[in-house]
Scaffold this active site. Structure first.
Site, PDB file in Angstrom:
ATOM      1  N   HIS A 179       0.760  -1.473  -0.096  1.00 11.28           N
ATOM      2  CA  HIS A 179       0.256  -0.159   0.006  1.00 11.28           C
ATOM      3  C   HIS A 179       0.876   0.900   0.391  1.00 11.28           C
ATOM      4  O   HIS A 179       0.424   2.379   0.246  1.00 11.28           O
ATOM      5  CB  HIS A 179      -1.121  -0.762   1.745  1.00 11.28           C
ATOM      6  CG  HIS A 179      -1.923   0.796   0.966  1.00 11.28           C
ATOM      7  ND1 HIS A 179      -2.430   1.915   1.942  1.00 11.28           N
ATOM      8  CD2 HIS A 179      -3.411   0.404   0.516  1.00 11.28           C
ATOM      9  CE1 HIS A 179      -3.689   2.466   1.635  1.00 11.28           C
ATOM     10  NE2 HIS A 179      -4.414   1.608   0.782  1.00 11.28           N
TER      11      HIS A 179
ATOM     12  N   LYS B 116       3.134   4.517  -1.124  1.00  6.87           N
ATOM     13  CA  LYS B 116       3.248   5.416  -2.404  1.00  6.87           C
ATOM     14  C   LYS B 116       3.884   6.269  -2.048  1.00  6.87           C
ATOM     15  O   LYS B 116       3.783   7.232  -1.464  1.00  6.87           O
ATOM     16  CB  LYS B 116       1.922   6.101  -2.639  1.00  6.87           C
ATOM     17  CG  LYS B 116       0.333   5.546  -2.725  1.00  6.87           C
ATOM     18  CD  LYS B 116      -0.329   5.016  -1.293  1.00  6.87           C
ATOM     19  CE  LYS B 116      -2.065   4.501  -1.928  1.00  6.87           C
ATOM     20  NZ  LYS B 116      -2.196   3.830  -0.736  1.00  6.87           N
TER      21      LYS B 116
ATOM     22  N   ASP C 284      17.392   9.869  -6.464  1.00  2.00           N
ATOM     23  CA  ASP C 284      18.667  10.749  -6.452  1.00  2.00           C
ATOM     24  C   ASP C 284      19.082   9.583  -5.092  1.00  2.00           C
ATOM     25  O   ASP C 284      19.902  10.881  -4.359  1.00  2.00           O
ATOM     26  CB  ASP C 284      19.233  11.738  -6.920  1.00  2.00           C
ATOM     27  CG  ASP C 284      18.981  11.433  -8.369  1.00  2.00           C
ATOM     28  OD1 ASP C 284      19.209  10.905  -9.280  1.00  2.00           O
ATOM     29  OD2 ASP C 284      18.776  13.013  -9.049  1.00  2.00           O
TER      30      ASP C 284
END
Length: 162
Positions: free
Chosen positions: A107, A109, A114
Site C-alpha cells: 500500500h 506510495k 537520486d
C-alpha cells in the site's frame, strides 16, 4: 526543496485539465511541482506505489529513463492488470517492474529521487487522485527520513525479486 505541504485542489485542477490523458498543467500547481521533482532526477528513481495509471507521471518517468536515469518500480500485484495501468509501457521501455502475490496490499506510495529526495503521501499515481480525491504529498530531503524509505524500498525490492 519545496517545504510546503499541499493537497491537490480538485476545483483548480479540474479547470486546468483538458482530459485525463492530456493535461494542461498549471505551472504553480502541486502536481506541476511534483512532476518537476521527478524530472529533476539525474541518476535514480525508486518508485513504490500501489497503483500506477496516470499517463503524465508515466511520461515523466519515461523521459527520465531516456536520459539515462535508472528506474525501479514496485507495485501491488493485484493492480498490475488494471485498466489504464502504465506498467506494460514501463516494461516495454526497459524499466524494471516488480510485484508479487501476497496476503496483504503493498500500500506504499513513495518515490525516492537520486537517494536524496522523498515524495511520499496518500497519493496514488492515478488521474483520480489528481482530479477527485482528497490527497496529501510531502516532499523532503531530510536524510534521516529519506534513508528510512531507502531501507524499506531495498527490503521490498529484494522480497519481490524473481
Amino acid at each position: 526543496p519545496d517545504h510546503t505541504i499541499n493537497t491537490f485542489d480538485k476545483e483548480k485542477m479540474a479547470a486546468v485539465f483538458q482530459s485525463t490523458s492530456l493535461l494542461a498543467i498549471d505551472s504553480k500547481s502541486s502536481l506541476a511541482r511534483m512532476l518537476a521533482h521527478i524530472r529533476s532526477a539525474e541518476k535514480t528513481i525508486d518508485l513504490c506505489v500501489m497503483i500506477f495509471t496516470c499517463k503524465e507521471f508515466a511520461r515523466e518517468i519515461l523521459a527520465c529513463k531516456q536520459r539515462g536515469v535508472v528506474v525501479r518500480l514496485l507495485v501491488d500485484y493485484s493492480h498490475i492488470g488494471n485498466t489504464g495501468s502504465q506498467l506494460s509501457c514501463m516494461r516495454e521501455h526497459g524499466i524494471l517492474v516488480r510485484g508479487k502475490p501476497q496476503d496483504f496490499l503493498m500500500h506504499h506510495k513513495f518515490a525516492i529521487i537520486d537517494s536524496s529526495l522523498l515524495i511520499n503521501g496518500s497519493f496514488n499515481w492515478t488521474s483520480t487522485a489528481v482530479l477527485g480525491n482528497n490527497e496529501n504529498v510531502v516532499i523532503t530531503n531530510n536524510t534521516i527520513i529519506v534513508n528510512q524509505f531507502i531501507t524499506e524500498f531495498e527490503r521490498l525490492w529484494k522480497a519481490h525479486g524473481v
